[in-house]
Motif scaffolding. Structure first.
Motif, PDB file in Angstrom:
ATOM      1  N   LYS A  11     -49.473 -78.356  99.844  1.00 62.98           N
ATOM      2  CA  LYS A  11     -49.165 -77.446  98.870  1.00 62.98           C
ATOM      3  C   LYS A  11     -50.040 -76.108  98.967  1.00 62.98           C
ATOM      4  N   GLY A  12     -49.771 -75.051  98.747  1.00 61.14           N
ATOM      5  CA  GLY A  12     -50.322 -73.916  99.012  1.00 61.14           C
ATOM      6  C   GLY A  12     -49.864 -72.844  98.167  1.00 61.14           C
ATOM      7  N   TRP A  13     -50.365 -71.679  98.214  1.00 65.11           N
ATOM      8  CA  TRP A  13     -50.235 -70.343  97.252  1.00 65.11           C
ATOM      9  C   TRP A  13     -49.872 -69.189  98.105  1.00 65.11           C
ATOM     10  N   PHE A  14     -48.946 -68.430  98.107  1.00 68.79           N
ATOM     11  CA  PHE A  14     -48.688 -67.192  98.732  1.00 68.79           C
ATOM     12  C   PHE A  14     -48.450 -66.245  97.647  1.00 68.79           C
ATOM     13  N   ASP A  15     -48.840 -64.889  97.801  1.00 68.25           N
ATOM     14  CA  ASP A  15     -48.589 -63.972  96.638  1.00 68.25           C
ATOM     15  C   ASP A  15     -47.279 -63.361  96.787  1.00 68.25           C
ATOM     16  N   CYS A  16     -46.368 -63.709  95.928  1.00 70.33           N
ATOM     17  CA  CYS A  16     -45.040 -63.316  96.099  1.00 70.33           C
ATOM     18  C   CYS A  16     -44.773 -61.849  95.654  1.00 70.33           C
ATOM     19  N   SER A  17     -45.859 -61.085  95.195  1.00 71.40           N
ATOM     20  CA  SER A  17     -45.372 -59.849  94.426  1.00 71.40           C
ATOM     21  C   SER A  17     -44.636 -59.077  95.482  1.00 71.40           C
TER      22      SER A  17
END
Ligand SMILES: O=C1O[C@H]([C@@H](O)CO)C(O)=C1O
Length: 543
Positions: free
Chosen positions: A174-180
């Motif tokens: 699990k991770g997080w990427f800035d989707c903006s």
């Protein structure tokens, strides 16, 4: 006891960091299922390749495969890869307790998500030399959004297209990427499968946890820490370590550690767990997970700013951790005092006909179509180069601190033939890359053996004085070790496992670009090879 697993490997759309990507799963999961076994058990994995158009092979990383070298799972080295639609059965004994990994070992397939952990417990009645209340595990990884194909094609193009820094870091998938700015069907930060649910490790206040940590990054060397908590290192690559405390653990691709951590901080809140890229000046944001004190809500954000971690270029701290890892008193396996052969391996980035490659002693490695194990056993000597690779490089004259004037190298698919039962020293010597003032970190992994880590150093290895500083008292045994920028690492192992074994940089792109070698020892001692590993190149499954 037999531990039987039935796995189906296939591509599925996954959003581990919110970005939708085709990932390779095992029974729908990435990371794949954890193999749980006890020392002495036989693990059987029935692997069905449902990848439609792609071969597969799985390597059991840290399992020595004594007597079963054909199930090491290294495509082109120990077996023909498993073709789409086929089922292949791996069967091997897990002969030691500890924490190990498994992952794809065919081209750059590992980084598409095909990996998992192997946990081998002690037989009943035997205890570890340390105590804990609960046993947990996590795998650290980095994650690219481009496909393996796009990356591999770029790497083998002229001009060279480097894979760049990973888009995110994953903590247990699990991770997080800035989707903006991205379309919601490509990247969706409100998708409950990603941003809102970082990996959560729930702990009971006052209890001690054994946390098994493995890294299977494609590129990144990592630092891992849990805000406000010290960690005591007790295991490395399946071996007991003389316990030592760290605030952050440096971990390289292919390594496993167990740390003990006590939930002894204020129990009224949660804490951050952070992974961070070190050894490259990376643009990749830190990976975050939540260290959740029960009964706080697992989704409750810690009230603090996550720790920033060590400086990416702090080589001294990384070297110091390497040197702090010693075999635990009472669990020391002494290395042979004398080695029969010393192979110095100069690690360089090179060009071959304008293509970018990595080389060992100026030879860049290529995998043949016919796996070595079958070629050597069945005496198919025409399928690989019979000129042995060099045991050294131009020691006196090579300046490791500068870009080479001539970056040209050659390629070969030859192997090192080791005398059975001999003791071999490997000196991994790092150097400047083709960029001025740059030397990288390389985690080297040996198949089929553990080696003693005899020493580390900065600069150029001195064959006269440095061996005198080797640790003969309590060197740790490992299967993966880092060579630091402009530094050297010395290893010793016994060539006592009949088979053909890869030894390579565990960075996906570097191995793909030739940064590896192959050792052969005692193949004549093996009985007939299973026909299931045959069928490709010049081998015939049904003679
Ligand atoms: O193999 C590599 O290539 C790049 C760079 O040297 C050229 O783009 C990099 O950082 C590597 O590790």
């Amino acid at each position: 006891r037999i531990r039987h697993y039935r796995w189906e490997v296939k591509y599925e759309f996954k959003t581990p960091d919110c970005f939708k990507k085709l990932a390779i799963t095992i029974n729908g999961q990435t990371p794949g299922p954890t193999i749980e076994a006890q020392e002495g058990d036989t693990v059987v994995v029935e692997l069905k390749n449902s990848l439609l158009t792609e071969n597969v092979a799985i390597h059991w990383h840290g399992i020595r495969q004594k007597g079963t070298p054909w199930f090491d799972g290294t495509g082109g080295v120990t077996q023909c890869p498993i073709v789409p639609g086929d089922t292949f059965v791996y069967k091997f004994v897990v002969d030691r307790p500890g924490t190990y990994l498994y992952h794809a070992h065919y081209s750059m397939q590992r980084e598409a998500g095909l990996y998992g952990m192997i946990r081998v417990s002690l037989p009943p009645g035997i205890a570890e030399p340390y105590t804990y209340d609960y046993d947990r595990s996590i795998i650290l990884n980095d994650w690219y959004h481009k496909s393996t194909y796009e990356q591999a094609t770029g790497l083998s193009s002229n001009p060279f297209v480097w894979v760049g820094e990973p888009q995110s870091l994953l903590i247990h998938g699990k991770g997080w990427f800035d989707c903006s700015g991205l379309q919601a069907d490509v990247c969706n930060a409100t998708n409950p499968a990603c941003s809102r649910s970082p990996y959560v490790l729930t702990v009971v206040p006052g209890k001690t946890y054994r946390l098994r940590i493995g890294s299977l990054t494609a590129l990144a060397a990592l630092s891992f820490e849990i805000e406000g908590h010290n960690m005591t290192v007790v295991e490395a690559d399946g071996h007991n370590v003389e316990p030592f405390e760290v605030k952050n653990l440096f971990i390289y691709s292919g390594e496993t550690y167990s740390i003990l951590i006590k939930a002894n901080q204020a129990p009224t809140r949660n804490y951050w767990a952070v992974s961070k890229v070190v050894s490259r000046n990376s643009t990749t944001p830190n990976g975050l997970a939540v260290f959740n004190y029960y009964p706080n809500h697992p989704r409750r954000s810690p009230p603090t700013v996550p720790p920033v971690g060590p400086a990416w270029n702090d080589v001294n701290s990384r070297l110091a951790q390497g040197q702090a890892i010693k075999a635990r008193q009472g669990y020391i396996h002494s290395p042979p005092r004398i080695s029969d052969r010393v192979i110095v391996m100069l690690n360089t980035q090179n060009t071959i006909n304008g293509y970018t490659r990595w080389s060992i002693n100026n030879v860049s490695y290529n995998i043949p179509d016919t796996p070595y194990l079958i070629a050597v056993k069945d005496k198919l000597y025409h399928v690989f180069d019979q000129t042995p690779p060099p045991d050294s490089y131009d020691f006196q004259n090579y300046d490791i601190s500068r870009k080479a004037n001539n970056s040209n190298a050659t390629t070969s698919n030859s192997l090192y033939k080791l005398q059975f039962n001999s003791t071999v020293d490997i000196i991994l010597q790092n150097a400047n890359t083709m960029t001025s003032n740059n030397s990288e970190t390389h985690p080297w992994h040996l198949h089929g053996h553990d080696f003693w880590v005899m020493g580390y150093g900065k600069g150029k290895f001195d064959i006269n004085s440095d061996p005198k500083k080797y640790n003969y008292v309590n060197p740790i045994m490992k299967n993966t070790v880092a060579v630091q920028p402009y530094g050297w690492t010395a290893l010793r192992f016994r060539a006592d496992n009949p088979g053909v074994w890869a030894f390579h940089c565990h960075i996906e792109a570097h191995f793909y670009l030739g940064m590896g070698v192959v050792f052969e020892e005692g193949v004549e001692k093996l009985g007939p090879l299973p026909s299931s590993i045959k069928g490709c190149g010049d081998t015939k499954r049904f003679p």
